[in-house]
Design an enzyme around this catalytic site. Structure first.
Site, short mmCIF file in Angstrom:
data_model
loop_
_atom_site.label_atom_id
_atom_site.label_comp_id
_atom_site.label_asym_id
_atom_site.label_seq_id
_atom_site.Cartn_x
_atom_site.Cartn_y
_atom_site.Cartn_z
CB CYS A 148 -21.13 -23.63 45.91
SG CYS A 148 -20.62 -24.11 47.56
CG ASN B 158 -9.21 -19.42 57.71
OD1 ASN B 158 -8.68 -19.34 58.81
ND2 ASN B 158 -8.67 -20.07 56.69
CD GLN C 8 -9.08 -25.10 54.98
OE1 GLN C 8 -8.17 -25.78 54.51
NE2 GLN C 8 -9.15 -23.79 54.82
CB CYS D 290 -24.10 -26.47 46.97
SG CYS D 290 -24.46 -24.82 47.63
CG HIS E 21 -15.45 -24.15 54.26
ND1 HIS E 21 -15.84 -22.97 53.66
CD2 HIS E 21 -14.10 -24.20 54.16
CE1 HIS E 21 -14.77 -22.34 53.21
NE2 HIS E 21 -13.69 -23.05 53.51
ZN ZN Z 1 -22.64 -23.89 48.60
#
Ligand code: ZN
Ligand code: ZN
Ligand code: FE
Length: 333
Positions: free
Chosen positions: A42, A139, A154, A45, A152
Site C-alpha cells: 500500500c 470514491n 482526491q 501506509c 483517501h
Molecule cells: Zn495502507
C-alpha cells in the site's frame, strides 16, 4: 512488439475539446506506466516512500496525474481543439490506519484536521495562474472500482470549470437574474419547509435528499450561510461540517447490511472571478438502491443523460434519516 514498446515510452497528455458536448476530456497515457506492485503493498501506509512516519493525514501528489504544472505541448489538429494538461492532481491520505473503513469511523478532530488540510491546499494553489477550479472528491467502495482501500480522497486543480459546475453556474446565474435571490438559498428554504426530505440539520448545515435527486441515496449538504468557497468557511462551520459528514456517511454505512458505495464531491465557485450568485455545497451519491443492489448508470442515464429513480426521494430520505438519527445519538453520546 518493439514498435509498441517505443510508443508507450512517450508520455502523452493533453486536453481535448469535445465540440459536440462542449466539454473537455483529460487524455493521458501515464497510467499505463504504473509499475507492477504486489497486492499487499500500500503506497499510502506509514513508511511507504512518499508517506514516512508521524502524520495524521497527508496530501500527496498523485503519482499518475491527469494534470501537471508543466505539461508537454499538446498535439495540433487542423479541426479539433486541444490544450495543455496544466493543473494538479493530489491524493488526500486521510488516516495512517489502513484498515479504517470510512471517514465516519474517524474521530471528529481528525475529520476537522482533514478539512483544514484541504482548505489550506486550496489557499496555497489558488494563486497559481492555471488554477481555475478546485474539485475535492471521494470514491468509496470496490463496487465502483476503488482498488486502493486505504482511506483517501482526491483533489483535481483544473485549468477549466468542470462541466457539471458550469451548468450549475449557468442555472444559478439565470435564477438570480430573474428572481434576485440565490437558487440554493431558495432550495434550502423549500427543503426545510417541506421537511420530508431533510435527513440532518445542524447549526450551520442542512443535509437533504433533494426533490430532484438522481441517485437513490443522494444527499446534498448546504451551508445555511450564503457562501461560495470552502476558504470562506468559519472555524465553527468547518467543525460543524465535520460532524455532518461523519453522521451522514455513518448513515450510508449502516443503511444496508453492507456499506453503500458512494461518491462524494465538493461543489464550489471557480477560484477566479466573481460568482456571488453561487452557493457552495457537498453532494454525496449513495449508490445502493436496495440491499446490495447497485444503481447502474446505463442506457438512458449515460446515453441520454437523464436518470430514472426507483422508489421516491421522500421514502428514501425517511429510511436514511432513521439511520442518521441513530448515528447522531452515538456521536453525541
Ligand atoms: Zn495502507
Ligand atoms: Zn445562497
Ligand atoms: Fe451541485
Amino acid at each position: 512488439m518493439a514498435m509498441i514498446m517505443r510508443d508507450r515510452e512517450k508520455v502523452f497528455m493533453e486536453l481535448r475539446w469535445d465540440p459536440v458536448q462542449g466539454e473537455w476530456i483529460m487524455v493521458s497515457n501515464l497510467r499505463g506506466y504504473r509499475p507492477w506492485q504486489p497486492e499487499t503493498y500500500c503506497p499510502f501506509c506509514p513508511g511507504a516512500p512518499e508517506t514516512g512516519y508521524g502524520w495524521r493525514a497527508l496530501i500527496l501528489e498523485n503519482r499518475f496525474p491527469m494534470l501537471i504544472p508543466e505539461p508537454p505541448e499538446p498535439s495540433r489538429h487542423s479541426f479539433y481543439v486541444t490544450a495543455k494538461s496544466v493543473g494538479r492532481c493530489y491524493v488526500v491520505v486521510e488516516s495512517p490506519i489502513h484498515s479504517l473503513d470510512d471517514l465516519s469511523d474517524l474521530p471528529l478532530d481528525d475529520v476537522i484536521y482533514i478539512l483544514d488540510l484541504v482548505i489550506e491546499k486550496q489557499k496555497e494553489i489558488e494563486k497559481e495562474s492555471y488554477a481555475t477550479y478546485f474539485i475535492w472528491f471521494r470514491n468509496k467502495g470496490k463496487e465502483i472500482g476503488v482498488s486502493l482501500t486505504h482511506p483517501h480522497s482526491q483533489i483535481y486543480v483544473t485549468p477549466f470549470i468542470p462541466s457539471k459546475i458550469e451548468r450549475e453556474l449557468k442555472n444559478a446565474e439565470e435564477y438570480w437574474r430573474k428572481n434576485n435571490e440565490c437558487l440554493f438559498c431558495r432550495i434550502l428554504e423549500v427543503e426545510s419547509s417541506d421537511k420530508i426530505r431533510v435527513v440532518y440539520s445542524s447549526d450551520c448545515w442542512m443535509g437533504f435528499i433533494p426533490f430532484y435527486a438522481h441517485w437513490p441515496f443522494e444527499v446534498h449538504i448546504y451551508p445555511k450561510r450564503h457562501v461560495q468557497l470552502i476558504t470562506q468557511l468559519t472555524n465553527n462551520e468547518v467543525k460543524d461540517l465535520a460532524k455532518v459528514l461523519k453522521v451522514v456517511l455513518c448513515g450510508l454505512k449502516i443503511l444496508f447490511s453492507k456499506p453503500s458505495p458512494y461518491i462524494m464531491v465538493l461543489h464550489q465557485a471557480p477560484l477566479k472571478g466573481s460568482y456571488s450568485y453561487y452557493h457552495l455545497h457537498i453532494e454525496i451519491y449513495g449508490m445502493f438502491r436496495d440491499e446490495n443492489k447497485i444503481k447502474y448508470v446505463a442506457g438512458i442515464e449515460t446515453g441520454g443523460g437523464n436518470f430514472t429513480y426507483d422508489s421516491t426521494p421522500e421514502d428514501n430520505a425517511l429510511k436514511l434519516k432513521e439511520k442518521i438519527d441513530k448515528c447522531r445519538e452515538e456521536l453525541i453520546s
